[in-house]
Design a protein around this motif. Sequence first.
Motif, PDB file in Angstrom:
ATOM      1  N   THR A  28       0.842  -1.198   0.000  1.00  0.00           N
ATOM      2  CA  THR A  28       0.000   0.000   0.000  1.00  0.00           C
ATOM      3  C   THR A  28       0.874   1.243   0.000  1.00  0.00           C
ATOM      4  O   THR A  28       1.908   1.283   0.668  1.00  0.00           O
ATOM      5  CB  THR A  28      -0.908   0.007   1.236  1.00  0.00           C
ATOM      6  N   ASP A  29       0.470   2.254  -0.738  1.00  0.00           N
ATOM      7  CA  ASP A  29       1.271   3.477  -0.810  1.00  0.00           C
ATOM      8  C   ASP A  29       1.148   4.292   0.475  1.00  0.00           C
ATOM      9  O   ASP A  29       0.221   4.121   1.261  1.00  0.00           O
ATOM     10  CB  ASP A  29       0.869   4.327  -2.025  1.00  0.00           C
ATOM     11  N   SER A  30       2.121   5.168   0.684  1.00  0.00           N
ATOM     12  CA  SER A  30       2.134   6.120   1.808  1.00  0.00           C
ATOM     13  C   SER A  30       1.926   5.419   3.152  1.00  0.00           C
ATOM     14  O   SER A  30       1.105   5.824   3.974  1.00  0.00           O
ATOM     15  CB  SER A  30       1.056   7.194   1.596  1.00  0.00           C
ATOM     16  N   THR A  31       2.713   4.361   3.388  1.00  0.00           N
ATOM     17  CA  THR A  31       2.534   3.507   4.561  1.00  0.00           C
ATOM     18  C   THR A  31       3.599   3.712   5.625  1.00  0.00           C
ATOM     19  O   THR A  31       3.332   3.560   6.817  1.00  0.00           O
ATOM     20  CB  THR A  31       2.547   2.026   4.126  1.00  0.00           C
ATOM     21  N   PHE A  32       4.828   4.081   5.223  1.00  0.00           N
ATOM     22  CA  PHE A  32       5.970   4.027   6.129  1.00  0.00           C
ATOM     23  C   PHE A  32       6.440   5.416   6.561  1.00  0.00           C
ATOM     24  O   PHE A  32       6.434   6.370   5.777  1.00  0.00           O
ATOM     25  CB  PHE A  32       7.121   3.272   5.473  1.00  0.00           C
ATOM     26  N   ASP A  33       6.888   5.494   7.805  1.00  0.00           N
ATOM     27  CA  ASP A  33       7.446   6.743   8.327  1.00  0.00           C
ATOM     28  C   ASP A  33       8.874   6.970   7.833  1.00  0.00           C
ATOM     29  O   ASP A  33       9.317   8.110   7.731  1.00  0.00           O
ATOM     30  CB  ASP A  33       7.445   6.712   9.858  1.00  0.00           C
ATOM     31  N   LEU A  34       9.577   5.894   7.555  1.00  0.00           N
ATOM     32  CA  LEU A  34      10.960   5.982   7.091  1.00  0.00           C
ATOM     33  C   LEU A  34      11.204   4.878   6.065  1.00  0.00           C
ATOM     34  O   LEU A  34      10.855   3.724   6.292  1.00  0.00           O
ATOM     35  CB  LEU A  34      11.936   5.805   8.266  1.00  0.00           C
ATOM     36  N   VAL A  35      11.788   5.265   4.927  1.00  0.00           N
ATOM     37  CA  VAL A  35      12.263   4.299   3.944  1.00  0.00           C
ATOM     38  C   VAL A  35      13.759   4.519   3.796  1.00  0.00           C
ATOM     39  O   VAL A  35      14.214   5.639   3.538  1.00  0.00           O
ATOM     40  CB  VAL A  35      11.562   4.454   2.580  1.00  0.00           C
ATOM     41  N   VAL A  36      14.521   3.463   3.982  1.00  0.00           N
ATOM     42  CA  VAL A  36      15.979   3.556   3.942  1.00  0.00           C
ATOM     43  C   VAL A  36      16.499   2.590   2.896  1.00  0.00           C
ATOM     44  O   VAL A  36      15.908   1.528   2.664  1.00  0.00           O
ATOM     45  CB  VAL A  36      16.582   3.254   5.339  1.00  0.00           C
ATOM     46  N   SER A  37      17.597   2.960   2.235  1.00  0.00           N
ATOM     47  CA  SER A  37      18.165   2.062   1.230  1.00  0.00           C
ATOM     48  C   SER A  37      19.662   2.291   1.093  1.00  0.00           C
ATOM     49  O   SER A  37      20.133   3.425   1.023  1.00  0.00           O
ATOM     50  CB  SER A  37      17.493   2.275  -0.135  1.00  0.00           C
ATOM     51  N   ASN A  38      20.377   1.180   1.089  1.00  0.00           N
ATOM     52  CA  ASN A  38      21.793   1.159   0.738  1.00  0.00           C
ATOM     53  C   ASN A  38      21.860   0.437  -0.614  1.00  0.00           C
ATOM     54  O   ASN A  38      22.230  -0.727  -0.693  1.00  0.00           O
ATOM     55  CB  ASN A  38      22.587   0.410   1.809  1.00  0.00           C
ATOM     56  N   ALA A  49      11.813   5.894  -6.738  1.00  0.00           N
ATOM     57  CA  ALA A  49      10.378   5.819  -7.023  1.00  0.00           C
ATOM     58  C   ALA A  49       9.673   4.897  -6.034  1.00  0.00           C
ATOM     59  O   ALA A  49       8.579   5.209  -5.556  1.00  0.00           O
ATOM     60  CB  ALA A  49      10.159   5.348  -8.454  1.00  0.00           C
ATOM     61  N   ALA A  50      10.296   3.768  -5.721  1.00  0.00           N
ATOM     62  CA  ALA A  50       9.709   2.844  -4.753  1.00  0.00           C
ATOM     63  C   ALA A  50       9.649   3.478  -3.370  1.00  0.00           C
ATOM     64  O   ALA A  50       8.647   3.339  -2.648  1.00  0.00           O
ATOM     65  CB  ALA A  50      10.519   1.553  -4.711  1.00  0.00           C
ATOM     66  N   ALA A  51      10.717   4.174  -2.993  1.00  0.00           N
ATOM     67  CA  ALA A  51      10.739   4.845  -1.690  1.00  0.00           C
ATOM     68  C   ALA A  51       9.663   5.910  -1.608  1.00  0.00           C
ATOM     69  O   ALA A  51       8.953   6.026  -0.593  1.00  0.00           O
ATOM     70  CB  ALA A  51      12.114   5.452  -1.445  1.00  0.00           C
ATOM     71  N   LYS A  52       9.503   6.684  -2.682  1.00  0.00           N
ATOM     72  CA  LYS A  52       8.473   7.726  -2.692  1.00  0.00           C
ATOM     73  C   LYS A  52       7.084   7.115  -2.571  1.00  0.00           C
ATOM     74  O   LYS A  52       6.212   7.650  -1.867  1.00  0.00           O
ATOM     75  CB  LYS A  52       8.573   8.547  -3.978  1.00  0.00           C
ATOM     76  N   TYR A  53       6.866   5.992  -3.242  1.00  0.00           N
ATOM     77  CA  TYR A  53       5.567   5.321  -3.187  1.00  0.00           C
ATOM     78  C   TYR A  53       5.257   4.849  -1.764  1.00  0.00           C
ATOM     79  O   TYR A  53       4.130   4.969  -1.285  1.00  0.00           O
ATOM     80  CB  TYR A  53       5.574   4.136  -4.147  1.00  0.00           C
ATOM     81  N   LEU A  54       6.260   4.315  -1.074  1.00  0.00           N
ATOM     82  CA  LEU A  54       6.039   3.708   0.236  1.00  0.00           C
ATOM     83  C   LEU A  54       5.945   4.712   1.376  1.00  0.00           C
ATOM     84  O   LEU A  54       5.243   4.474   2.354  1.00  0.00           O
ATOM     85  CB  LEU A  54       7.162   2.714   0.539  1.00  0.00           C
ATOM     86  N   VAL A  55       6.666   5.828   1.279  1.00  0.00           N
ATOM     87  CA  VAL A  55       6.784   6.722   2.426  1.00  0.00           C
ATOM     88  C   VAL A  55       5.555   7.617   2.565  1.00  0.00           C
ATOM     89  O   VAL A  55       4.923   8.010   1.573  1.00  0.00           O
ATOM     90  CB  VAL A  55       8.065   7.575   2.314  1.00  0.00           C
ATOM     91  N   LYS A  56       5.212   7.920   3.810  1.00  0.00           N
ATOM     92  CA  LYS A  56       4.132   8.869   4.085  1.00  0.00           C
ATOM     93  C   LYS A  56       4.561  10.279   3.696  1.00  0.00           C
ATOM     94  O   LYS A  56       5.754  10.578   3.663  1.00  0.00           O
ATOM     95  CB  LYS A  56       3.795   8.840   5.580  1.00  0.00           C
ATOM     96  N   PRO A  57       3.596  11.186   3.435  1.00  0.00           N
ATOM     97  CA  PRO A  57       3.971  12.569   3.135  1.00  0.00           C
ATOM     98  C   PRO A  57       4.794  13.218   4.249  1.00  0.00           C
ATOM     99  O   PRO A  57       5.621  14.092   3.989  1.00  0.00           O
ATOM    100  CB  PRO A  57       2.613  13.264   2.957  1.00  0.00           C
ATOM    101  N   SER A  58       4.577  12.803   5.487  1.00  0.00           N
ATOM    102  CA  SER A  58       5.327  13.349   6.616  1.00  0.00           C
ATOM    103  C   SER A  58       6.588  12.556   6.924  1.00  0.00           C
ATOM    104  O   SER A  58       7.319  12.879   7.848  1.00  0.00           O
ATOM    105  CB  SER A  58       4.445  13.365   7.867  1.00  0.00           C
ATOM    106  N   GLY A  59       6.844  11.499   6.145  1.00  0.00           N
ATOM    107  CA  GLY A  59       7.962  10.609   6.419  1.00  0.00           C
ATOM    108  C   GLY A  59       9.263  11.051   5.785  1.00  0.00           C
ATOM    109  O   GLY A  59       9.369  12.133   5.201  1.00  0.00           O
TER     110      GLY A  59
END
Length: 234
Positions: free
Chosen positions: A106-116, A149-159
């Motif tokens: 689901t989109d806009s679900t996470f407070d933080l998306v991190v990636s290495n 793009a994946a991070a943007k999809y997953l993160v909340k607007p406030s995240g």
Amino acid sequence: MTSDELKLFDLRLYQPKHGYRYSLDALLLARFCPILKPGGSIADLGAGCGVISLVLARVNPDATVMAVENNLVMAEIIARNIQHNDLSSRVTVHNEDVLTLRSNCTDSTFDLVVSNPPFRTAGSGRISPRAGRDAARHETTAGLADFLAAAKYLVKPSGRICLIQLPSRLPELMALAAQQKLAVLRLRTIHNNAGSPASMFMVELAKGRRSTPVVEAPLFVRDMAGEYTDEVWR
């Protein structure tokens, strides 16, 4: 397979003896991430052995974490590390490519998306003779634009979105962030020592807002005598 201890975070991690093994950059990125409010949620894209996921679970003791890894062998290692460190109630692993996350999350679900993410584009840089390392270092199915793009999809607007990359890819990241309407909030370069050029940079982004980027003081890994700096030890 080896079993390695991270005493600072009360973790013991299994990882391949040969092939991709986590390094200091994963730990620096984990500590660069903002601390979440209680009950926060985190997604880790391209999780490797799960080191960032598990460190963030320790740093944010009430958070839930989704570790996403497209390599089945590494995903199985993440599952083993989650269980071994008694984090099964808060950390899950998804054996999936970032390219298919839209169809399963689901989109806009996470407070933080991190990636290495993989640092190098396909066909660039030195090819590792050790199985597994090249796939972790070089983009295969997904490129930097896909991770963003994946991070943007997953993160909340406030995240927040936090990544680490090579300095040579900073112009590309800035252009992609602008295209995808992601605001750059913080940028910090990592140097081997005070006399060396940047070897990596870390960036924090957000969607749905405008901001003037803050360029933080550089992080020096070692002093001029070759020892780890106090900040790195911390």
